[in-house]
Design an enzyme around this catalytic site. Sequence first.
Site, short mmCIF file in Angstrom:
data_model
loop_
_atom_site.label_atom_id
_atom_site.label_comp_id
_atom_site.label_asym_id
_atom_site.label_seq_id
_atom_site.Cartn_x
_atom_site.Cartn_y
_atom_site.Cartn_z
N GLU A 1 0.81 -1.23 0.00
CA GLU A 1 0.00 0.00 0.00
C GLU A 1 0.84 1.28 0.00
OE1 GLU A 1 -0.61 -2.63 1.91
OE2 GLU A 1 -2.74 -3.15 1.78
N PHE B 1 -11.39 -7.29 13.70
CA PHE B 1 -10.33 -7.75 12.82
C PHE B 1 -9.99 -6.66 11.80
CE2 PHE B 1 -9.00 -9.96 8.87
CZ PHE B 1 -7.77 -10.41 9.34
N GLN B 2 -8.72 -6.38 11.66
CA GLN B 2 -8.21 -5.34 10.75
C GLN B 2 -8.84 -3.97 11.03
OE1 GLN B 2 -8.31 -6.84 6.65
NE2 GLN B 2 -6.28 -7.70 6.99
N LYS C 1 -17.41 -0.67 5.94
CA LYS C 1 -17.86 -1.64 4.93
C LYS C 1 -19.37 -1.59 4.72
CE LYS C 1 -17.25 -6.37 3.44
NZ LYS C 1 -16.65 -7.68 3.70
N MET D 1 24.56 8.76 2.21
CA MET D 1 24.44 10.02 2.95
C MET D 1 24.73 9.79 4.44
SD MET D 1 24.10 13.15 2.41
CE MET D 1 23.11 13.80 1.07
#
Lengths: 583, 164
Positions: A69, A131-132, A181, A496
């Site tokens: 993502e 969940f999630q 949802k 760097m």
Amino acid sequence: MAFRVFPANDGAIEKESLDVKLTGAEILTRFLADEGVEYVFGYPGGAVLHIYDALHRQDRLKHILVRHEQAATHAADGYARSTGKPGVVLVTSGPGATNAITGIATAYMDSIPMVVITGQVPTNLIGNDAFQEVDSVGITRPCAKHNFLVKDVNDLAMVLKKAFYIATTGRPGPVVVDIPKDVTAEIAEYKYPRQIEMRSYNPVVKGHPGQIKRAVKMMAGARRPMIYSGGGVILDDASKALTELGHLLNCPVTNTTMGLGGFPASDRQFVGLLGMHGTYEANMAISNCDVMIAIGARFDDRVTGNIEKFAPRAKIIHVDIDPASISKNVKVDVPIVGGVNNVVKAMLKQLKADGFKPNEETLGKWWEQIEKWRAKDCLKYSTDGERIKPQHAVDLVHRITKGDAFVTSDVGQHQMWAAQYYGFDKPRRWINSGGLGTMGFGLPAAMGVQLAHPKAQVACITGEGSIQMNIQELSTCLQHCLPIKIVCLNNGYLGMVRQWQEFFYDKRYSHSYMDSLPDFVKLAEAYGHVGIQVDKPADVEGAIKETFKLKDRLVFLNILTDPEENVYPMVPAGAGLDEMILI
Amino acid sequence: MRHIISILMENEAGALSRVAGLFSARGYNIESLTVAPTEDITLSRMTLVTRGSDEIIEQITKQLNKLIDVVKLVDLAEGPHIEREMMLIKVKTPGAGAREEVTRLVEIFRGNIIDVTPTTYTIELTGHADKLDAFIVALDKAPILETVRSGVSAISRGTKSLHI
């Protein structure tokens, strides 16, 4: 439900934009298409299954499936930076949203317009540690311009409209829309909201005429004027006006890392980058100018160095869309809040109305001084050694792409070399994470750029550290046929970090040596792409030519460069801009 | 310097946390904060007391104005204004002497005793924050069981008003 119209099988009604009853998921996809969105960068998951089903049943939006993502947000970001249009991201709840955070924060720091749709657990489960589940609105609050949680499907279209409006106006930025949802399954009437009004959000567009007059008077009286411009010029498509202003004033122009391409690098008046790795002439000019015109720049600490010693002789005019950017770090004399393009155009109009002529005598002396600084040739490097110089590689990429490529970068030494040596003549060609400094940005950003500009040459100048932070996107590139050219300046170090350790930690190279690197050529091939490696200076030009000749393939060009090379000039932390370390 | 920033904002879920989050993220301090809907239920009025140099207060007001939910704000400390705070305080009043003493103090400070038990008084007192502080000092010998302060509410003097 006979009254429901599926967009995919009734295009005619869709075009007439009649009021129709749709599910939340369908409203979302219909809205995005009606809003003119071309691409959605995303990754499916439980909370967004209804939305993915709606995507499947329509053909107006194209979805780009990434492999992580974070890459979706960077790809949308690259799309936005290279086109000026908002990037759109779709991810699921919980880990989908948290993985997107780095990309949201990256876009926020650089003021990139983006709309991020995050799925959320159903409303009846919110707060239950489902969940999630994660508090996406809470987590994104400090790293997004604004965010929404949609609790009622009847609000969905208007919230989305607000999200796009907020993301693209004023000082642009990412806006997050969290959709549970169940809201995507519920049904509501849909009509594309054409108009929007928000009493609490009305960004200033035009500059104050009195302030513009004051600024113009100050410019006219300047003996050693200087323009310092940043990302605001790119974001507001003001480079044409800026270039005209620079030419009219006949003054030196410096760009921030975000502002490169705002003024043509090949113009005689361009003195290069300023700040920590800015050129000698730019930093010396900043330290000695008497009037500084700061346009769409925010006096970041990497630009100013020691704030007490920044532009000590200058009266400062500052143009910015964001009032909070003005006098935040450096006190200014003439603040002008407004859209950069509008304000610069108004300045030009005023200068012309006043019959402005540059003072050739004082400017002549100023330029004489600047040329002396420029003669130091602070960006010189030697090509005699046995190792490939990274600067030389960037110079060659510039030459071989005729300076006309889109160049994305990651973060570190290679980023500074790309910024210093590529020489951008056009805006929106240089795509880098300037504010947040996000390693792993380059490759996914290049995907967004390549999708937006399918015919253009897109180079991702990266390092072997950064590229591994989103290497999995090589798979996305194959799936969507993105012929990006990855130019990896591989010095075997987190360069760097190593440079700072060399300068400030007695060469104690703590965890900056990347041993056990993969064979990038084989890795590229494993992902179905072309891999090329060079380690001799004599071969590098040929390899870069070959890389860019393969028009329809992604090429991973692994250039083994001098591991000890440093980025110069450098202003050490806490020093003034005129206290540079030169090579 | 102490500033009282009065904010008119959309009465949306999460509006308060946007302000609180801004202050913690940017390292500004909040001395007190009160918020409630106005006569127009779509709007909330927030009163925020903070301290800082002129530069910091300028940044605070600019950053607050940048929040999408903020409609309007004013720094009341810039002009004449009235500020009030309400306090509910429960004190132990073990004997007749203590009860008399507390009653007298409440009268002097123009407060009200709003609840009584055989061993306690609960007092309501409204006024400038300094007055509430002074009352606590004056209570001295009476042991305080509980102090609840509302935080500062403030409004400008005269005809000027913060509205849309």
